[in-house]
Motif scaffolding. Structure first.
Motif, short mmCIF file in Angstrom:
data_model
loop_
_atom_site.label_atom_id
_atom_site.label_comp_id
_atom_site.label_asym_id
_atom_site.label_seq_id
_atom_site.Cartn_x
_atom_site.Cartn_y
_atom_site.Cartn_z
N GLU A 78 59.10 6.58 0.22
CA GLU A 78 58.89 6.98 -1.17
C GLU A 78 60.23 7.14 -1.89
O GLU A 78 61.22 7.58 -1.32
N ILE A 79 60.25 6.73 -3.16
CA ILE A 79 61.40 6.92 -4.03
C ILE A 79 61.06 8.06 -4.97
O ILE A 79 60.14 7.96 -5.78
N LEU A 80 61.82 9.14 -4.87
CA LEU A 80 61.47 10.39 -5.55
C LEU A 80 62.62 10.87 -6.42
O LEU A 80 63.78 10.74 -6.05
N LYS A 81 62.28 11.41 -7.58
CA LYS A 81 63.26 11.98 -8.49
C LYS A 81 63.14 13.51 -8.47
O LYS A 81 62.04 14.05 -8.54
N GLN A 82 64.30 14.18 -8.42
CA GLN A 82 64.31 15.65 -8.44
C GLN A 82 65.54 16.13 -9.19
O GLN A 82 66.63 15.54 -9.06
N PHE A 107 61.33 12.38 16.50
CA PHE A 107 61.89 13.18 17.59
C PHE A 107 63.23 12.59 18.02
O PHE A 107 63.35 11.41 18.32
N GLY A 108 64.27 13.42 18.03
CA GLY A 108 65.60 12.99 18.43
C GLY A 108 66.37 12.25 17.36
O GLY A 108 67.48 11.79 17.64
N ALA A 109 65.83 12.15 16.16
CA ALA A 109 66.53 11.43 15.09
C ALA A 109 67.70 12.25 14.56
O ALA A 109 67.68 13.49 14.58
N GLU A 110 68.76 11.57 14.09
CA GLU A 110 69.91 12.25 13.53
C GLU A 110 69.63 12.71 12.10
O GLU A 110 68.69 12.25 11.45
N SER A 111 70.47 13.62 11.63
CA SER A 111 70.33 14.12 10.26
C SER A 111 70.56 12.97 9.27
O SER A 111 71.45 12.14 9.47
N GLN A 112 69.78 12.96 8.20
CA GLN A 112 69.85 11.88 7.22
C GLN A 112 70.12 12.47 5.84
O GLN A 112 69.44 13.42 5.42
N THR A 113 71.13 11.95 5.14
CA THR A 113 71.37 12.31 3.75
C THR A 113 70.45 11.45 2.89
O THR A 113 70.62 10.23 2.81
N ILE A 114 69.50 12.06 2.22
CA ILE A 114 68.48 11.28 1.50
C ILE A 114 68.69 11.31 -0.01
O ILE A 114 68.05 10.54 -0.73
N ALA A 115 69.57 12.17 -0.52
CA ALA A 115 69.80 12.20 -1.97
C ALA A 115 71.14 12.84 -2.27
O ALA A 115 71.58 13.75 -1.55
N ASN A 134 65.49 8.47 -1.49
CA ASN A 134 65.00 7.25 -0.87
C ASN A 134 64.61 7.61 0.56
O ASN A 134 65.44 7.64 1.46
N LEU A 135 63.34 7.90 0.73
CA LEU A 135 62.86 8.42 2.01
C LEU A 135 62.57 7.30 3.00
O LEU A 135 61.49 7.22 3.59
N SER A 136 63.54 6.43 3.19
CA SER A 136 63.39 5.34 4.15
C SER A 136 63.81 5.82 5.54
O SER A 136 64.73 5.28 6.17
N VAL A 137 63.15 6.86 5.99
CA VAL A 137 63.41 7.44 7.31
C VAL A 137 62.09 7.50 8.06
O VAL A 137 61.01 7.30 7.49
N ALA A 138 62.18 7.77 9.34
CA ALA A 138 60.97 7.83 10.17
C ALA A 138 60.09 8.98 9.73
O ALA A 138 60.56 10.05 9.35
N GLN A 157 46.07 12.00 -4.32
CA GLN A 157 44.77 12.58 -4.62
C GLN A 157 44.87 13.86 -5.46
O GLN A 157 43.94 14.18 -6.19
N ASN A 158 46.02 14.53 -5.40
CA ASN A 158 46.21 15.72 -6.24
C ASN A 158 46.89 15.40 -7.57
O ASN A 158 47.28 16.32 -8.30
N GLY A 159 47.05 14.10 -7.89
CA GLY A 159 47.54 13.71 -9.21
C GLY A 159 49.03 13.50 -9.34
O GLY A 159 49.51 13.21 -10.44
N ARG A 160 49.81 13.59 -8.27
CA ARG A 160 51.25 13.40 -8.37
C ARG A 160 51.59 11.91 -8.38
O ARG A 160 51.09 11.14 -7.57
N ASP A 161 52.46 11.50 -9.32
CA ASP A 161 52.91 10.11 -9.37
C ASP A 161 53.86 9.82 -8.22
O ASP A 161 54.66 10.67 -7.83
N PHE A 162 53.79 8.60 -7.72
CA PHE A 162 54.70 8.21 -6.65
C PHE A 162 55.11 6.76 -6.83
O PHE A 162 54.42 5.95 -7.47
N ILE A 163 56.28 6.43 -6.25
CA ILE A 163 56.78 5.06 -6.14
C ILE A 163 57.09 4.82 -4.67
O ILE A 163 57.83 5.59 -4.06
N LEU A 164 56.53 3.76 -4.12
CA LEU A 164 56.68 3.49 -2.69
C LEU A 164 57.38 2.16 -2.46
O LEU A 164 57.01 1.13 -3.05
N ASP A 165 58.38 2.18 -1.61
CA ASP A 165 59.03 0.96 -1.12
C ASP A 165 58.35 0.61 0.20
O ASP A 165 58.62 1.22 1.23
#
Length: 468
Positions: A136-140, A177-185, A208-212, A322-330
């Motif tokens: 998911e591509i998310l803005k915050q 499980f066992g994954a390294e820390s990821q900087t996502i934003a 950019n939540l391109s993580v496991a 289903q709860n109405g939140r917009d999303f963008i998915l890669d």
């Protein structure tokens, strides 16, 4: 104890406070030299203080003046009691057990700049959604505060870095499980990407939540060259990508494959799903397509069956949960291998209408060599077979012509030397043959005439070999 605080510029109590760090003194001559009166006071209860001074680009570091008049230069920082980080545009200084009282900073500090005493840097970000998808591509948005007050200083963005990391909970029941820390934003206030307005104090992070998928712990990090602050939120669940892709070979009729796009209906409102995609064919051609029809059923798209090979489909999906939140998915790339159809294999026992009958009569085989040639081809293509036949025939003709030329070529005749032989004296092959045959015939006729004459006169037949 350690309780750093923010103190603004201060002058004498009987004068009006000037918001500018620069003050003009004396007459016109003295006013040509601007004296920096950027003062601040440190309380006696402060055990450690961190200050940042913004100055002109490329200027020398500032000089701090203690209340007793002694000075602290950047070159005197020992890294323990005084830690000094200087950049091209600012100085970041940390002092332990500073002397209480009025301090002064001397240097080319920018107009309208302020002495900032860092006390409690914090990134106040909106809470993350309860439902998040992998890819998911998310803005915050977030706001930076110091001691509970918003920081609106433009230059301060060069001092701190704001980012959010995902730290795996190392739960063996999940894929991360066992994954390294990821900087996502990384949060920025420069008007680029998803940031709406530059330098408005509102920092925007593009996730950019391109993580496991799995269980992660969000960690908000505010760091400077001298210190770092972290804010740890409760763990959250990152769900797998909800978009499902499949391909039916020849599902769209003759010459077309059918691409089917569906989703996890538990999390995605299928009526709001929009698709922007790209198909890469086996030959390298690319075709873009969009599906904007709103419907509760799965989306379908027909792909031309150019040839066999690997078809690659890349999608970007837009919709609502289903709860109405917009999303963008890669959506991860989908690949499908279309295999080449196997050639039809004919049973050796099955009769064939096109196969010529095999004759047992040798004379019939000699009269009609076509069946023999068909048997000798052994599965060879007709084009290759007839090409070989024609090539062999041509080779035989060329060799025969070459041999004939070698045997019939004229031999050189020794002639008397002449000073200037005329071209007319050169005799060709045909003319020479005619001359030889004519001379031989004339000699033979003369010999025969003389023999007949002798036989007539003597009545005796001469059987001796004529002398040449």
């Amino acid at each position: 104890m350690c309780c750093p605080m923010f103190v603004g510029a201060q002058q004498q109590t009987n004068e009006k406070v000037d918001t500018s760090p620069l003050q003009e003194l004396g007459d016109e001559y003295h006013n040509s030299i601007k004296l920096l009166q950027n003062r601040f006071r440190i309380d006696y209860q402060v055990d450690e203080i961190t200050m940042v001074f913004f100055r002109e680009f490329g200027s020398a570091p500032v000089v701090l003046v203690r209340p007793d008049g002694s000075k602290i230069f950047q070159s005197q920082a020992d890294g323990e009691n005084v830690y000094w980080y200087d950049s091209t545009t600012f100085d970041l200084i940390n002092i332990k057990n500073p002397t209480p009282g009025p301090w002064q900073a001397v240097g080319q500090i920018l107009p309208e700049s302020r002495v900032m005493v860092l006390s409690d840097l914090k990134l106040n970000a909106e809470p993350l959604p309860d439902v998040l998808f992998s890819g998911e591509i998310l803005k915050q948005t977030a706001q930076l505060t110091n001691g509970g007050e918003a920081i609106d200083n433009v230059e301060f963005r060069d001092v701190v870095s704001l980012e959010i990391k995902f730290v795996s909970t190392n739960n063996p029941n999940y894929n991360n499980f066992g994954a390294e820390s990821q900087t996502i934003a990384i949060f920025e206030d420069n008007g680029r990407g998803m940031d709406e307005t530059p330098l408005d104090g509102i920092f925007t992070g593009q996730f950019n939540l391109s993580v496991a998928n799995g269980e992660w712990t969000p960690v908000f990090v505010v760091s400077t060259p001298m210190l770092s602050r972290e804010q740890v939120d409760p763990p959250l669940m990152l769900l797998p990508n909800p978009i499902k892709i499949s391909l039916e070979e020849d599902g769209g009729g003759d010459g077309y494959h059918k691409l089917i796009i569906d989703s996890e209906r538990e999390y995605v409102d299928m009526r709001t799903l929009l698709i922007d995609g790209k198909v890469r064919f086996p030959n390298g051609d690319v075709q873009n397509f969009s599906l904007t029809e709103q419907s509760p059923v799965a989306r379908e798209y027909l792909i031309v069956n150019y040839e066999s090979g690997v078809y690659r489909i890349k999608l970007t999906a837009y919709g609502n949960t289903q709860n109405g939140r917009d999303f963008i998915l890669d959506v991860p790339e989908f690949t499908h291998l279309v295999e080449e159809p196997a050639p039809a294999v004919q049973s050796p026992n099955a009769p064939s209408d096109t196969q010529a009958p095999v004759s047992t009569d040798n004379s019939a085989q000699m009269a009609n060599p076509a069946p023999i040639m068909e048997q000798n081809k052994e599965g060879m293509s007709p084009t290759l077979f007839w090409g070989l036949i024609i090539g062999l025939n041509l080779l035989v003709l060329i060799v025969g012509a070459l041999m004939l030329w070698i045997f019939l070529r004229p031999k050189p005749v020794k002639q008397a030397k002449r000073k200037d032989p005329a071209p007319s004296e050169k005799i060709g092959l045909i003319a020479k043959l005619k001359s030889i045959f004519a001379k031989f015939s004339k000699q033979k006729a003369s010999t025969k005439s003389e023999s007949n004459k002798e036989e007539t006169e003597s009545g005796i037949i001469d059987l001796s070999i004529p002398k040449g």
